[in-house]
Write a protein that holds these residues in place. Structure first.
Motif, PDB file in Angstrom:
ATOM      1  N   LYS A 250       0.838  -1.212   0.000  1.00 26.47           N
ATOM      2  CA  LYS A 250       0.000   0.000   0.000  1.00 26.47           C
ATOM      3  C   LYS A 250       0.871   1.259   0.000  1.00 26.47           C
ATOM      4  O   LYS A 250       0.621   2.215  -0.769  1.00 26.47           O
TER       5      LYS A 250
ATOM      6  N   THR B 180      -4.892   1.956  -9.121  1.00 25.66           N
ATOM      7  CA  THR B 180      -5.695   0.739  -9.030  1.00 25.66           C
ATOM      8  C   THR B 180      -5.209  -0.170  -7.915  1.00 25.66           C
ATOM      9  O   THR B 180      -6.006  -0.672  -7.104  1.00 25.66           O
TER      10      THR B 180
ATOM     11  N   SER C 108      -3.455   0.722  -5.361  1.00 20.50           N
ATOM     12  CA  SER C 108      -3.689   1.409  -4.098  1.00 20.50           C
ATOM     13  C   SER C 108      -5.131   1.238  -3.642  1.00 20.50           C
ATOM     14  O   SER C 108      -5.401   1.008  -2.458  1.00 20.50           O
ATOM     15  N   TRP C 109      -6.088   1.325  -4.579  1.00 20.39           N
ATOM     16  CA  TRP C 109      -7.507   1.130  -4.236  1.00 20.39           C
ATOM     17  C   TRP C 109      -7.753  -0.295  -3.731  1.00 20.39           C
ATOM     18  O   TRP C 109      -8.495  -0.500  -2.756  1.00 20.39           O
ATOM     19  N   MET C 110      -7.132  -1.275  -4.376  1.00 15.77           N
ATOM     20  CA  MET C 110      -7.293  -2.667  -3.949  1.00 15.77           C
ATOM     21  C   MET C 110      -6.755  -2.859  -2.534  1.00 15.77           C
ATOM     22  O   MET C 110      -7.384  -3.529  -1.689  1.00 15.77           O
TER      23      MET C 110
ATOM     24  N   GLU D  10      -6.538  -0.606  -0.234  1.00 13.89           N
ATOM     25  CA  GLU D  10      -7.443   0.089   0.676  1.00 13.89           C
ATOM     26  C   GLU D  10      -8.629  -0.806   1.043  1.00 13.89           C
ATOM     27  O   GLU D  10      -9.068  -0.823   2.193  1.00 13.89           O
ATOM     28  N   GLN D  11      -9.157  -1.506   0.036  1.00 11.05           N
ATOM     29  CA  GLN D  11     -10.286  -2.395   0.307  1.00 11.05           C
ATOM     30  C   GLN D  11      -9.861  -3.557   1.217  1.00 11.05           C
ATOM     31  O   GLN D  11     -10.603  -3.974   2.118  1.00 11.05           O
ATOM     32  N   VAL D  12      -8.646  -4.078   0.968  1.00 15.37           N
ATOM     33  CA  VAL D  12      -8.143  -5.168   1.805  1.00 15.37           C
ATOM     34  C   VAL D  12      -7.986  -4.697   3.254  1.00 15.37           C
ATOM     35  O   VAL D  12      -8.383  -5.383   4.199  1.00 15.37           O
TER      36      VAL D  12
ATOM     37  N   LEU E  84      -9.512  -2.120   4.617  1.00 11.75           N
ATOM     38  CA  LEU E  84     -10.825  -1.748   5.148  1.00 11.75           C
ATOM     39  C   LEU E  84     -11.553  -2.937   5.741  1.00 11.75           C
ATOM     40  O   LEU E  84     -12.130  -2.860   6.835  1.00 11.75           O
ATOM     41  N   TRP E  85     -11.550  -4.045   4.999  1.00 13.81           N
ATOM     42  CA  TRP E  85     -12.234  -5.252   5.475  1.00 13.81           C
ATOM     43  C   TRP E  85     -11.316  -6.162   6.277  1.00 13.81           C
ATOM     44  O   TRP E  85     -11.750  -7.189   6.780  1.00 13.81           O
TER      45      TRP E  85
END
Length: 273
Positions: free
Chosen positions: A51, A61, A63-65, A67-69, A71-72
């Motif tokens: 990250k 892209t 970085s967004w992935m 972030e989702q990892v 986040l959850w």
């Protein structure tokens, strides 16, 4: 009146705060040590590093992935670490959380002793020859490499099965590191002492030989008589009764609880190569 009026007290409080945080982190590491949680933590660090790199290199892209990892990830951590979290909370409720490392080491020592004693008792009664060496401060990697690597948790059943006659691993020595069987069918150096009794066979000479060049504890079960022997520091203790053997093995392995916090394995401060 507040801490701001007393700079010394403020610095003291900050120091105590930092020390307490580090101590809690240390105890958490002790709880998860040796569990699957360690590998999961490594994966979390990899995700955080990816990250940071993706943000630095402007990889939107990726970085967004990440972030989702992340986040959850909190929910996933609770699910994955559920056994470790439950065990830590149970220990906290019983007041054992802050003494776990010492208790864990003591329990491991007792488990190893009982496993060896049970296996030796079984083999001695049936005259199954055995040679078991326990690594201490002096490393035994050179001798481990001569055998068949196992890296298996120690148990009396596994030790017995290894030394059953006419099996692939029965000929040679088993070397134990901590609570694991590192390797079987290992070759140990034979003692060249001229004072060894002529009635002693290869196993006893190997047990004496390894005790002369390392500080290991080596156990021998005679195939001819079923007698139990133990060597350490170049000394041979022969024809031991089971109770005497247990006591001698315990005295050589178990260390005072006050020394356990500074030891890395059974009171051994490190490995000498």
């Amino acid at each position: 009146m507040s801490f701001a009026d007393f700079p010394f007290l403020k610095y003291l409080a900050n120091t105590v705060d930092i020390l307490l945080v580090w101590y809690v982190i240390y105890k958490i590491i002790m709880v998860i040590r040796g569990t699957k949680a360690v590998q999961v933590l490594k994966g979390i660090f990899v995700i955080l590093i990816v990250k940071l790199l993706s943000d630095y290199l402007h990889l939107q892209t990726l970085s967004w992935m990440m972030e989702q990892v992340i986040l959850w990830g909190a929910l996933a951590i609770i699910i994955i670490f559920q056994p470790e979290l439950r065990r830590a909370l149970e220990q906290l409720g019983r007041g054992k959380f802050f003494s776990r490392s010492g208790m864990q080491e003591e329990e491991r020592q007792e488990y190893v002793i009982e496993s060896i004693v049970k296996a030796v008792d079984y083999m001695a009664k049936r005259r199954i020859g055995a040679l078991i060496s326990l690594e201490r401060e002096t490393g035994m990697s050179d001798y481990i490499e001569t055998g068949i690597p196992l890296d298996s948790k120690i148990s009396s059943e596994l030790l017995i099965n290894i030394f059953i006659p006419n099996t692939p691993l029965h000929d040679g020595a088993v070397i134990i590191q901590r609570a694991s069987i590192a390797a079987a069918a290992c070759y140990l150096p034979l003692s060249e002492s001229p004072f060894i009794s002529k009635e002693l066979g290869t196993r006893h000479r190997a047990a004496l030989g390894i005790s002369e060049v390392t500080d290991s504890i080596t156990i021998v079960v005679s195939e001819e008589t079923g007698a139990i022997s133990l060597t350490k520091n170049g000394e041979l203790h022969r024809d031991l009764k089971l109770d005497a053997f247990r006591e001698l093995l315990s005295s050589a392995i178990i260390i005072p609880s006050t020394k356990q916090a500074s030891s890395t394995m059974w009171g051994w401060k490190g490995k000498k190569k």
